[in-house]
Scaffold this motif. Structure first.
Motif, PDB file in Angstrom:
ATOM      1  N   LEU A   1      10.106   1.059 -35.846  1.00  0.00           N
ATOM      2  CA  LEU A   1      10.904   2.075 -36.531  1.00  0.00           C
ATOM      3  C   LEU A   1      11.215   3.238 -35.584  1.00  0.00           C
ATOM      4  N   CYS A   2      10.234   3.609 -34.771  1.00  0.00           N
ATOM      5  CA  CYS A   2      10.421   4.692 -33.805  1.00  0.00           C
ATOM      6  C   CYS A   2      11.492   4.308 -32.771  1.00  0.00           C
ATOM      7  N   GLU A   3      11.362   3.090 -32.251  1.00  0.00           N
ATOM      8  CA  GLU A   3      12.310   2.619 -31.240  1.00  0.00           C
ATOM      9  C   GLU A   3      13.722   2.543 -31.808  1.00  0.00           C
ATOM     10  N   GLY A   4      13.843   2.075 -33.049  1.00  0.00           N
ATOM     11  CA  GLY A   4      15.155   1.977 -33.683  1.00  0.00           C
ATOM     12  C   GLY A   4      15.791   3.333 -33.880  1.00  0.00           C
ATOM     13  N   LEU A   5      15.002   4.307 -34.328  1.00  0.00           N
ATOM     14  CA  LEU A   5      15.532   5.652 -34.542  1.00  0.00           C
ATOM     15  C   LEU A   5      15.919   6.278 -33.204  1.00  0.00           C
ATOM     16  N   GLN A   6      15.099   6.110 -32.197  1.00  0.00           N
ATOM     17  CA  GLN A   6      15.423   6.663 -30.879  1.00  0.00           C
ATOM     18  C   GLN A   6      16.727   6.075 -30.349  1.00  0.00           C
ATOM     19  N   GLU A   7      16.905   4.762 -30.481  1.00  0.00           N
ATOM     20  CA  GLU A   7      18.140   4.121 -30.020  1.00  0.00           C
ATOM     21  C   GLU A   7      19.357   4.693 -30.733  1.00  0.00           C
ATOM     22  N   LYS A   8      19.246   4.885 -32.045  1.00  0.00           N
ATOM     23  CA  LYS A   8      20.375   5.434 -32.801  1.00  0.00           C
ATOM     24  C   LYS A   8      20.662   6.870 -32.398  1.00  0.00           C
ATOM     25  N   LEU A   9      19.620   7.669 -32.217  1.00  0.00           N
ATOM     26  CA  LEU A   9      19.821   9.057 -31.794  1.00  0.00           C
ATOM     27  C   LEU A   9      20.519   9.117 -30.435  1.00  0.00           C
TER      28      LEU A   9
END
Length: 95
Positions: A13-21
């Protein structure tokens, strides 16, 4: 504007949010990723909560006493698109 993402290794979830940001192009902000496993206080506070996103005034005016103010933002849905994430951030930046 500065966004702080509290994260930990192996958190999808952290990696996904970072990628989107990192894909947001229509907003100007600095993204700081903080690995909660590097500090005991961060780990205690966020071990069951990551990803956690904060808005910081570090680059803007300081608080009344000159302190840095960090305000938590609501956790976006993992299914939110980059555009939806950008809209959410615009809403909180306007306040």
């Amino acid at each position: 504007m500065r966004l702080i993402l509290y994260s930990k290794p192996g958190c999808h979830l952290c990696e996904g949010l970072q990628e989107k940001l990192e894909q947001i192009q229509n907003l100007s902000f600095e993204l700081e990723v903080r690995d909660i496993t590097t500090r005991e206080d961060w780990f205690s506070a966020y071990q069951y909560e990551v990803p956690v996103l904060y808005l910081s005034n570090r680059q803007d005016a300081k608080g009344a006493e000159g302190e840095i103010i960090e305000a938590p933002l609501p956790r976006p849905s993992p299914r939110a698109s980059v555009q939806q994430l950008e809209q959410m951030l615009r809403k909180y930046l306007a306040n």
